[in-house]
Design an enzyme around this catalytic site. Sequence first.
Site, PDB file in Angstrom:
ATOM      1  N   ASP A 103     -23.165 -13.469   7.556  1.00  0.00           N
ATOM      2  CA  ASP A 103     -22.939 -12.593   8.712  1.00  0.00           C
ATOM      3  C   ASP A 103     -24.102 -11.594   8.791  1.00  0.00           C
ATOM      4  OD1 ASP A 103     -21.944 -10.881  10.635  1.00  0.00           O
ATOM      5  OD2 ASP A 103     -20.059 -10.456   9.631  1.00  0.00           O
ATOM      6  N   THR A 107     -24.712  -9.887   1.641  1.00  0.00           N
ATOM      7  CA  THR A 107     -24.126 -10.460   0.427  1.00  0.00           C
ATOM      8  C   THR A 107     -25.080 -11.462  -0.198  1.00  0.00           C
ATOM      9  OG1 THR A 107     -21.955 -10.215   1.445  1.00  0.00           O
ATOM     10  CG2 THR A 107     -22.090 -11.629  -0.485  1.00  0.00           C
ATOM     11  N   LYS A 131     -22.963 -17.052  11.132  1.00  0.00           N
ATOM     12  CA  LYS A 131     -22.582 -16.359  12.364  1.00  0.00           C
ATOM     13  C   LYS A 131     -23.823 -16.153  13.209  1.00  0.00           C
ATOM     14  CE  LYS A 131     -18.838 -13.503  11.590  1.00  0.00           C
ATOM     15  NZ  LYS A 131     -18.114 -12.211  11.499  1.00  0.00           N
TER      16      LYS A 131
HETATM   17  P1  IMP Z   1     -22.446 -10.435   5.043  1.00  0.00           P
HETATM   18  O1  IMP Z   1     -22.791  -9.757   3.762  1.00  0.00           O
HETATM   19  O2  IMP Z   1     -22.274  -9.480   6.186  1.00  0.00           O
HETATM   20  O3  IMP Z   1     -23.336 -11.596   5.393  1.00  0.00           O
HETATM   21  O4  IMP Z   1     -20.987 -10.970   4.889  1.00  0.00           O
HETATM   22  C1  IMP Z   1     -20.716 -12.021   4.095  1.00  0.00           C
HETATM   23  C2  IMP Z   1     -19.367 -11.852   3.409  1.00  0.00           C
HETATM   24  O5  IMP Z   1     -18.436 -11.090   4.197  1.00  0.00           O
HETATM   25  C3  IMP Z   1     -18.801 -13.212   3.229  1.00  0.00           C
HETATM   26  O6  IMP Z   1     -18.953 -13.586   1.879  1.00  0.00           O
HETATM   27  C4  IMP Z   1     -17.347 -13.044   3.605  1.00  0.00           C
HETATM   28  O7  IMP Z   1     -16.607 -12.823   2.430  1.00  0.00           O
HETATM   29  C5  IMP Z   1     -17.259 -11.799   4.444  1.00  0.00           C
HETATM   30  N1  IMP Z   1     -17.197 -12.075   5.900  1.00  0.00           N
HETATM   31  C6  IMP Z   1     -18.172 -11.867   6.811  1.00  0.00           C
HETATM   32  N2  IMP Z   1     -17.789 -12.237   8.044  1.00  0.00           N
HETATM   33  C7  IMP Z   1     -16.529 -12.710   7.891  1.00  0.00           C
HETATM   34  C8  IMP Z   1     -15.583 -13.281   8.830  1.00  0.00           C
HETATM   35  O8  IMP Z   1     -15.817 -13.427  10.036  1.00  0.00           O
HETATM   36  N3  IMP Z   1     -14.397 -13.671   8.302  1.00  0.00           N
HETATM   37  C9  IMP Z   1     -14.083 -13.539   6.977  1.00  0.00           C
HETATM   38  N4  IMP Z   1     -14.931 -13.020   6.086  1.00  0.00           N
HETATM   39  C10 IMP Z   1     -16.149 -12.612   6.535  1.00  0.00           C
END
Ligand code: IMP
Length: 181
Positions: A103, A107, A131
Site C-alpha cells: 500500500d 512495511t 494497491k
Molecule cells: P504499507 O506499509 O502501507 O504498504 O501497508 C502494508 C501492510 O498494511 C500490509 O502488510 C497489511 O498488513 C496492511 N494493509 C495495507 N492496506 C491494507 C488493506 O487494504 N487491507 C488490509 N490490510 C492492509
Amino acid sequence: MPSKQILATAEQLEQITTALAQKISAAYRNRRNAAAVVMLEGARRFASDLLAKLDFPMDAVYVKASSYYGGTISTGLVRIEGPQDLPERIRGNNILLIDDIYDTGRTMAAMLARLSEYHPESIKTCVLLEKNVPHIQNIPLDFIGLTVEDAFIVGYGLDYNGSCRELPYIAALSGVPAAEM
Ligand code: IMP
Ligand code: MG
C-alpha cells in the site's frame, strides 16, 4: 457494517497463486539456499498456498510487521518482531519476502532494510496485491498477484480490525470512513 465487493473469487486466487508459483519456481531453479520470509498475520494464508505450489521445498520464517494499530490508519511506524535466529536464517540465503498487500510501501521498505542488515545472498519481493496508489516508499516488486484500486481490502488473510480474515475470496470494503484509509 461496510458492504463488500468481490475482487477475486477463491477460484481466481487459486489461479493467481498457481501462476505466481510457476514464476517463482523458475526464478529460483538455479539458486541454492532459498528461504521465504512471511509477514504475519496477513500473508500467512497466501504464503502457505503459494509455497505448497513451488516445485522445490522452501523453508519459511515468520515475521510480524505491524504498521496498523487498530482500524485502518497507518501510523507510518513499522514494528518488526521475528525469531531470535532471524539473522542466521537470512545470512547467505536467497530470500523471498512475502506480504499480502503493498500500500504505502512502508512495511516492505522497512523489512527490506532490516533483512539487508543480515547479509542475504539476494532478496526478491512477492505480494498478493498491489494497491494502485502513489506509494510513499517505492521498492521493486518482483512478483505481484493482482493490482487493486484504492479501497480497504479484506479476505484470504487480510483483515479489518480482526474480522473478515477467513473469507476465501478477496473483497473491497465500501463504507469504511475515508479518515481510516
Ligand atoms: P504499507 O506499509 O502501507 O504498504 O501497508 C502494508 C501492510 O498494511 C500490509 O502488510 C497489511 O498488513 C496492511 N494493509 C495495507 N492496506 C491494507 C488493506 O487494504 N487491507 C488490509 N490490510 C492492509
Ligand atoms: Mg501486514
